[in-house]
Design an enzyme around this catalytic site. Sequence first.
Site, PDB file in Angstrom:
ATOM      1  N   ASP A 381      55.112  82.745 -10.245  1.00 22.86           N
ATOM      2  CA  ASP A 381      55.271  82.137  -8.936  1.00 22.86           C
ATOM      3  C   ASP A 381      56.606  81.405  -8.975  1.00 22.86           C
ATOM      4  OD1 ASP A 381      54.593  80.948  -6.475  1.00 22.86           O
ATOM      5  OD2 ASP A 381      53.952  79.149  -7.527  1.00 22.86           O
ATOM      6  N   THR A 383      57.765  78.438  -6.546  1.00 18.34           N
ATOM      7  CA  THR A 383      57.734  77.006  -6.258  1.00 18.34           C
ATOM      8  C   THR A 383      56.745  76.304  -7.169  1.00 18.34           C
ATOM      9  OG1 THR A 383      58.040  77.692  -4.008  1.00 18.34           O
ATOM     10  CG2 THR A 383      57.578  75.382  -4.384  1.00 18.34           C
ATOM     11  N   PHE A 500      48.141  74.532   9.294  1.00 18.56           N
ATOM     12  CA  PHE A 500      48.963  75.512   8.620  1.00 18.56           C
ATOM     13  C   PHE A 500      48.073  76.547   7.932  1.00 18.56           C
ATOM     14  CE2 PHE A 500      50.776  77.168   4.769  1.00 18.56           C
ATOM     15  CZ  PHE A 500      52.014  77.581   5.188  1.00 18.56           C
ATOM     16  N   LYS A 524      56.376  72.598  13.290  1.00 21.21           N
ATOM     17  CA  LYS A 524      57.342  72.856  12.238  1.00 21.21           C
ATOM     18  C   LYS A 524      56.879  74.089  11.475  1.00 21.21           C
ATOM     19  CE  LYS A 524      55.894  70.171   8.188  1.00 21.21           C
ATOM     20  NZ  LYS A 524      54.552  69.721   8.432  1.00 21.21           N
TER      21      LYS A 524
END
EC number: 7.6.2.1
Lengths: 1110, 349
Positions: A381, A383, A500, A524
Amino acid sequence: MKRFVYINDDEASKELCCDNRISNTKYNLWNFFPKNLLEQFSRFMNQYFLLIACLQLWSLITPVNPASTWGPLIFIFAVSASKEAWDDYHRYLSDKKANEREVWIVKHGIKKHIQAQDIQVGNIVWLRENDEVPCDLVLLGTSDPQGVCYVETAALDGETDLKTRVIPSACVGIDLELLHKMKGVIECPIPDKDIRRFDANMRLFPPFIDNDVCSLTIKNTLLQSCYLRNTEWACGVSVYTGNQTKLGMCRGVAEPKLTAMDAMIDKLTGAIFVFQIVVVLVLGVAGNVWKDTEARKQWYVQYPEEAPWYELLVIPLRFELLCSIMIPISIKVSLDLVKGLYAKFIEWDVEMVDQETGTASYAANTAISEDLGQVEYILTDKTGTLTDNKMIFRRCCIGGIFYGNENGDALKDTQLLDAITSGSTDVIRFLTVMAICNTVIPVRSKAGEIIYKAQSQDEDALVAAAAKLHMVFVGKNANRLELMFNGVMIRYEVLEILEFTSDRKRMSVVVRDCQNGKIILLSKGADESILPSACAGQQTRTIAEAVEHYAQLGLRTLCLAWRELEEDEYLEWSVKFKEASSVLVDREWRIAEVCQRLEHDLYILGVTAIEDRLQDGVPETIETLRKAGINFWMLTGDKQNTAIQIALSCNFISPEPKGQLLLIDGKSEEDVSRSLERVLLTMRTTTSEPKDVAFVVDGWALEIALKHHRKDFVELAILSRTAICCRVTPSQKAQLVEILKSCDYRTLAIGDGGNDVRMIQQADIGVGISGREGLQAARAADYSIGRFRFLKRLILVHGRYSYNRTAFLSQYSFYKSLLICFIQIFFSFISGVSGTSLFNSVSLMAYNVFYTSVPVLVSVIDKDLSETTVMQHPQILFYCQAGRLLNPSTFAGWFGRSLFHAIVVFVITIHAYAYEKSEMEELGMVALSGCIWLQAFVVAQETNSFTVLQHLSIWGNLVGFYVINFLFSAIPSSGMYTIMFRLCSQPSYWITMFLIVGAGMGPIFALKYYRYTYRPSKINILQQAERMGGPILTLGNIETQPRTIIEKDVSPISIMSTQPKNRSPVYEPLLSESPNAIRRSFGPGTPFEFFQSQSRLSSSSGYTRNCKDN
Amino acid sequence: MPSNNTASSSAAGSSDSSTTRRNSKRPKYSKFTQQELPACKPILTPGWVILTFLVISVIFIPLGVVSLFASQDVVEIVDRYDNDCIPPPSRADKVAYIQGAANKTCTRTIVVPKKMKQPIYVYYELENFYQNHRRYVKSRSDAQLRSVRDENQIEGCKPEDDVNGQPIVPCGLIAWSLFNDTYALSKNNQPLNVSKKGIAWKSDREHKFGKNVFPKNFQMGNITGGGRLIPNVPLSEQEDLIVWMRTAALPTFRKLYGKIETDLQENDTIHVVLENNYNTYSFDGKKKLVLSTTSWLGGKNDFLGIAYLTVGGICFFLALAFTIMYLVKPRRLGDPTYLSWNRVPGGGR
């Protein structure tokens, strides 16, 4: 399937009867023995040994005392049974503690104190601050007037931040006293293990609001094992109890992973088994022939003329028993033991302790350390794994003006500060979105400071940055948000939160400005999900350019947007939203669809750029591991550009002249297929060149490629050493692991977040980084480490040593068993092929259990090469990867060695102890001593580094052998009374031992020397170099000091001339995304853009189907 | 595929405690846990290896010579008599002769080739006799031999376990097939005393064969096997039986018959009057009478000496060969030029 829970009604809920007794135990007092035995006997090896042991009870065929098999068998069974019992007892104790905890419940309107295990479904449970939730509850009331409470879910999902829970709308405003008398029904799904979803409805009975079905979500629940925080009290109705709670359902026994090495050992065991059968058949036939031709003449044997029907079977069965020791009974136990120790070494390693947090590495799975040494593919991965996941707000672009470009820190950009003081609308709106478009909870600490509890590092960074820019998010009181801007308090009321998800890639909040009553939508999200929804008039080019620019700097970007809503529009939409939120089926998708209807015509305020630094030592680690022949794939949810930037900066791919990036993209099937073919073609032609070729694929293209061109993609996967997969979903990550596994590669998946859990569980080895994104990944993983750079040590040091050690240990176990078995076989040729055992029962039993097991166990601290050498020459890992140390051919070597040693021992023994000395007990003991001596020298020869322990165990074992035998020789009733004393007083005994050692070890030693010097393996060369201190050790010093990394971080990395600096990345989820958000991506980069048009809606039925398939 | 999220793999009840535990507990540093115990890492340098082989050969060759000398010092007289002790007319059917009732006395003459110092051991040697046969070797009852109380423990003794329900003492095939040839030696017409005392192991006499265990129902069955026992002598004193019951591991074996406690001079003539009772003819087993002195290594056995010389010689040869190889083709240890990491990129399989 649904469950109806009647609140506070014992009779109606009776059918659900299940009480809250938690039981994690596997056994109880009564079923322990049968169940544990049954479990143990489900293993083939144990069945085999049991069969052998049972056959031994037939005295006609048993060569030795049945105790020689029963003893070890019972010992081994006792060991694993007591381990199980011990574990189970501890589980029982912890269950008991949880079950007997006192809780307050309401019964017939009266508060009562009962034990947690007596909670029934439908009971109302009261909790105080810092109480642990005893079962899954639906919130009914809290001390907070708005019905909010906070919980810590660390035990459930490992996330340490506080989460908000609210009471269902139907319960708002109910009086504290009335809560006791509340009646109603909750319609909820049957218990499942999804801790992110609770799609239920509640209806209260009169006198409470009737007829109004109120939808419930996970937000309205308190799940078992969470803690109530920052809330004086809360009460809720229990819906799932005992082992049916979400947590209880999550509990499951993980499938044991089998290492490649275990598979190889099993294969070799199988081969030995076949060999044994052949030997038994040959000797059995020979024995019967000899019996009929010769034994009948041997009058003293008195073979009866009339034989029972099983007579023909007797001799083969005797040989079966004699040869049964060919498969060492102790190997599984020894392996379990050393594997446990490997895991301990990993946990003990102080060099793998994260100095910052003091987290040591942890091996949850103790059985797969060898696999670490055989890794071929690492899927990582980005991040939080490669990067620090410590977000810092660096730059922003508001209304086309770039801030923070000069000094790299927008917070210190005077231009921006000026804009704020002058009160530019755009900037203030921008700051407002930064401050409140999130799920952050501000908590006032005792010192009066405000601490933000955020689930996502990005949000934390944004809120903190906003605070520094004078837009301070002060407090959150139920739906009221308080902002302090330049000393002025601004209040907002949160109307809805559009959460989200990884598919939506954005989040929004709908708030009402308490000053002027206007309703505003704040959004956002990723540029590709926000920009398409921009209002018609706005030019998004500058925004897109800004995003591009920041991405090239390796910054994570978020677009912030805003829209004022009409009251009507909101109300109309709000109804739909409620409706969607209360459906039980496919709720998530329905909500997404509804949200889509609101998030359009957005006014784009600007772009934020957040820096996420590379972790220390990442480039070095990747370089070293790539040198070790491990292929790296990076799987990220991030944008292509940022992913490539990160890949470049951490040596993932080489810059242009050396490396080449091949892009697979396209939105349609033809595009993808064409580009896939082109890439494959290039790949095929360049494999011969020493060029680093990597392919880059995005989630959408991957989807198509996997669906329609799986074969081509698999070929590509095999050809390519490096790949970057961007914008992939958790399930696609898992799919990629699956593909590599299907090609028979050993895969290691490393990640830190919930979105990596599936990949980690899927891979042969899952490594979790116990990082900031919670502990989800670390929990699901086989190993958890603190930093990415520990991976190098985990693989090269621990994995490699484990492999080497197990390779030796397992082959040696076979060697020693075969040795004694061969001697028995040879002896049968001079004992009339009748199946006599040369060795007595005691010796046979002790041989495997005591004499030969101790020295070899110490091989767990043997090191062929020092850690530094391995780190400097990671290529040496190839020997482990390719399985060079344990394969049929090395095994053949050990097989040959045991055959040779058996011949040596046997021939020398029967000649040295011939004629008047050929007494059975003595001869057997001489042969056994010969074996033990050879063992000691074989172990000594195969040991690369002698520590005190090795000397102690090898030579101490030899002494121990004599001590044990002296003891047995001192017992008058034992068969070997005085034997050992007699032997030790004979010079011929010692002369024979020396001869056996000389003849047995001489040739092997010579062969080893010849190979070592004239046909050295790379390991040998490095061993020599290590000792000689030759020039190799000074070459290519890869080990770098932590300081240099920072240097590297700052220095520009070549390629892509446009890019001045190399910073760490990038965009990923805004909120820690749920691991079960496994749905396919909605579509190409811009998922919801045509959502308004009905065409998209109609096509979405296909999507729904897909969800179910998933 | 079901979404299997978060904590599914860990037993949640205990996992939170383990989480906190591992967070708080830093591993302790010790040389063992860090796998950093001081270690000696020997490598096979030519010098050491050649030296080792040289040392081995230097030790082994003299040892071989000594062993060979020891073996040569032993004077051994072997006289095979199984064939010769059958009168020529009966040789067509030896089994019938041996099972018949005829007088089986036979006289052998042995000439002492070399001076033999006392004690001189008298052995009988049997060939092709499988005392180690599975059916045979198990057919005994140690308990019964040891104590009179256990005389009924005859399970392992089949088929020589009882006679008409009465246990046989000593039971089993081994005792039943007791060797029963006898030798009477005379030197130069003077009877030569062959001591039969102390031929069995002391431990056997004292602990394995009871002082109060007397033969019972022995050789009373349908078929008579080998020798008989004196009924009123305890088993612990029936040393021939004790010797016989120490089963041999090889089909060719010698068992002690007695000891001569006088020296024998070179060219002494020894007459042996033997009773050729034991049937080895049905399986073509040879019978030999052996007179042998002993050395520190035991009886005459060249094997050890030759083996030592061979191994020593091979080691010497190896040392020589390695030296030559080293001189002709010296090879630097740990030469980096041998390190070529030329693995084919792209997952070399």
